[in-house]
Motif scaffolding. Structure first.
Motif, PDB file in Angstrom:
ATOM      1  N   VAL A   1       0.733  -1.203  -0.087  1.00  0.00           N
ATOM      2  CA  VAL A   1       0.007   0.077   0.073  1.00  0.00           C
ATOM      3  C   VAL A   1       0.707   1.541   0.013  1.00  0.00           C
ATOM      4  O   VAL A   1       1.812   1.312   0.789  1.00  0.00           O
ATOM      5  CB  VAL A   1      -0.949   0.020   1.037  1.00  0.00           C
ATOM      6  CG1 VAL A   1      -1.867   1.204   1.280  1.00  0.00           C
ATOM      7  CG2 VAL A   1      -2.012  -1.144   1.308  1.00  0.00           C
ATOM      8  N   SER A   2       0.665   2.134  -0.931  1.00  0.00           N
ATOM      9  CA  SER A   2       1.348   3.200  -0.801  1.00  0.00           C
ATOM     10  C   SER A   2       1.378   4.338   0.258  1.00  0.00           C
ATOM     11  O   SER A   2       0.153   4.475   0.563  1.00  0.00           O
ATOM     12  CB  SER A   2       0.983   4.113  -2.120  1.00  0.00           C
ATOM     13  OG  SER A   2       1.828   5.342  -2.271  1.00  0.00           O
TER      14      SER A   2
ATOM     15  N   ASN B   1      -8.831  -7.034  13.954  1.00  0.00           N
ATOM     16  CA  ASN B   1      -9.152  -7.751  12.930  1.00  0.00           C
ATOM     17  C   ASN B   1      -8.206  -7.281  11.663  1.00  0.00           C
ATOM     18  O   ASN B   1      -7.795  -8.255  10.846  1.00  0.00           O
ATOM     19  CB  ASN B   1     -10.640  -7.499  12.293  1.00  0.00           C
ATOM     20  CG  ASN B   1     -11.715  -8.078  13.441  1.00  0.00           C
ATOM     21  OD1 ASN B   1     -11.495  -8.857  14.052  1.00  0.00           O
ATOM     22  ND2 ASN B   1     -12.790  -7.342  13.378  1.00  0.00           N
ATOM     23  N   THR B   2      -7.904  -6.058  11.647  1.00  0.00           N
ATOM     24  CA  THR B   2      -6.935  -5.373  10.539  1.00  0.00           C
ATOM     25  C   THR B   2      -5.521  -6.111  10.821  1.00  0.00           C
ATOM     26  O   THR B   2      -4.854  -6.559   9.700  1.00  0.00           O
ATOM     27  CB  THR B   2      -6.885  -3.711  10.568  1.00  0.00           C
ATOM     28  OG1 THR B   2      -8.195  -3.376  10.376  1.00  0.00           O
ATOM     29  CG2 THR B   2      -5.923  -3.474   9.741  1.00  0.00           C
TER      30      THR B   2
ATOM     31  N   VAL C   1     -14.085  -4.055   8.296  1.00  0.00           N
ATOM     32  CA  VAL C   1     -14.782  -2.922   8.061  1.00  0.00           C
ATOM     33  C   VAL C   1     -13.731  -1.688   7.505  1.00  0.00           C
ATOM     34  O   VAL C   1     -12.636  -1.437   7.769  1.00  0.00           O
ATOM     35  CB  VAL C   1     -15.138  -2.201   9.612  1.00  0.00           C
ATOM     36  CG1 VAL C   1     -15.802  -0.805   9.474  1.00  0.00           C
ATOM     37  CG2 VAL C   1     -16.110  -3.402  10.062  1.00  0.00           C
ATOM     38  N   ASN C   2     -14.136  -1.075   6.559  1.00  0.00           N
ATOM     39  CA  ASN C   2     -13.232   0.072   5.950  1.00  0.00           C
ATOM     40  C   ASN C   2     -13.470   1.012   6.678  1.00  0.00           C
ATOM     41  O   ASN C   2     -13.845   2.304   6.039  1.00  0.00           O
ATOM     42  CB  ASN C   2     -13.882   0.123   4.409  1.00  0.00           C
ATOM     43  CG  ASN C   2     -12.858   0.925   3.261  1.00  0.00           C
ATOM     44  OD1 ASN C   2     -11.608   1.271   3.937  1.00  0.00           O
ATOM     45  ND2 ASN C   2     -13.032   0.870   2.310  1.00  0.00           N
TER      46      ASN C   2
ATOM     47  N   ALA D   1      -4.266   4.910   3.889  1.00  0.00           N
ATOM     48  CA  ALA D   1      -3.484   3.763   3.716  1.00  0.00           C
ATOM     49  C   ALA D   1      -4.180   2.514   4.360  1.00  0.00           C
ATOM     50  O   ALA D   1      -4.227   1.569   3.848  1.00  0.00           O
ATOM     51  CB  ALA D   1      -2.047   3.883   3.931  1.00  0.00           C
ATOM     52  N   VAL D   2      -4.515   2.574   5.692  1.00  0.00           N
ATOM     53  CA  VAL D   2      -5.135   1.727   6.234  1.00  0.00           C
ATOM     54  C   VAL D   2      -6.419   1.223   5.579  1.00  0.00           C
ATOM     55  O   VAL D   2      -6.930   0.088   5.428  1.00  0.00           O
ATOM     56  CB  VAL D   2      -5.415   1.874   7.747  1.00  0.00           C
ATOM     57  CG1 VAL D   2      -6.154   0.844   8.498  1.00  0.00           C
ATOM     58  CG2 VAL D   2      -3.825   1.926   8.511  1.00  0.00           C
ATOM     59  N   ARG D   3      -7.145   2.428   5.271  1.00  0.00           N
ATOM     60  CA  ARG D   3      -8.475   2.103   4.381  1.00  0.00           C
ATOM     61  C   ARG D   3      -8.307   1.407   3.259  1.00  0.00           C
ATOM     62  O   ARG D   3      -8.985   0.380   2.740  1.00  0.00           O
ATOM     63  CB  ARG D   3      -9.195   3.397   4.177  1.00  0.00           C
ATOM     64  CG  ARG D   3     -10.299   3.903   4.951  1.00  0.00           C
ATOM     65  CD  ARG D   3     -11.136   5.057   4.317  1.00  0.00           C
ATOM     66  NE  ARG D   3     -12.033   5.399   5.629  1.00  0.00           N
ATOM     67  CZ  ARG D   3     -11.630   6.572   6.129  1.00  0.00           C
ATOM     68  NH1 ARG D   3     -10.405   7.232   5.785  1.00  0.00           N
ATOM     69  NH2 ARG D   3     -12.258   6.878   7.169  1.00  0.00           N
ATOM     70  N   THR D   4      -7.257   1.828   2.575  1.00  0.00           N
ATOM     71  CA  THR D   4      -7.040   0.957   1.359  1.00  0.00           C
ATOM     72  C   THR D   4      -6.532  -0.327   1.390  1.00  0.00           C
ATOM     73  O   THR D   4      -7.254  -1.080   0.693  1.00  0.00           O
ATOM     74  CB  THR D   4      -5.527   1.680   0.586  1.00  0.00           C
ATOM     75  OG1 THR D   4      -6.025   3.154   0.218  1.00  0.00           O
ATOM     76  CG2 THR D   4      -5.250   1.091  -0.800  1.00  0.00           C
TER      77      THR D   4
END
Length: 166
Positions: A119-120, A155-156, A147-148, A135-138
């Motif tokens: 991820v950039s 979980n992430t 969950v975005n 970046a975490v959302r991506t």
């Protein structure tokens, strides 16, 4: 076994609770750099319970004997981890919830991991700002089970670890 020499001084290993000095401080700084925080006292040069706890965590992470003592094996592994340019999967991911506004070494761990999975992310600065959140959302958007929301949590972490290992 030869004694390690630091600034011309012979150091007696293992380091343990009650030891003090520049060498203890150097080990503490290396632990922090490797991602094992010392939130209460930091690198104060005093080997106390907080340092012992961080050493044990380090030892467990790198499958060393987790006795809380800094002997030759632990010291060599610590120097290897701090001095290496290995990918982030050699560093542990932090537990808990980390989100916008947070700062510190745990944020850097998340940033390095996110970058390591492709991820950039330009800056690894220890600041969970809008760029890190994005970046975490991506990363989260790759998985329907996540969950975005741009917040790093258990979980992430789990999905990030899977991707780092695989």
């Amino acid at each position: 076994m030869p004694e390690p020499v630091v600034k011309g001084v012979s150091i007696e290993l293992p380091l343990e609770i009650g030891d003090e000095g520049d060498f203890v401080k150097e080990v503490q700084q290396d632990l922090i750099e490797a991602g094992f925080t010392l939130p209460r006292y930091g690198a104060d040069g005093i080997y106390g319970q907080e340092t012992q706890k961080a050493v044990k965590k380090f030892q467990r992470t790198y499958r060393l004997r987790d006795d809380g003592l800094v002997g030759e094996n632990t010291l060599n592994k610590l120097k290897e981890v701090v001095g290496s340019s290995k990918p982030i999967n050699d560093f542990p991911l932090p537990d808990g919830i980390i989100q916008r506004g947070d700062t510190g070494p745990k944020v850097k761990q998340v940033q390095r991991a996110i970058k390591a999975v492709g991820v950039s992310l330009e800056l690894i600065d220890g600041i969970y700002g809008p760029l890190t959140e994005e970046a975490v959302r991506t990363f989260q958007s790759r998985y329907a089970d996540l969950v975005n929301d741009g917040i790093y949590g258990p979980n992430t972490k789990e999905f990030l670890e899977m991707e780092l290992e695989g």
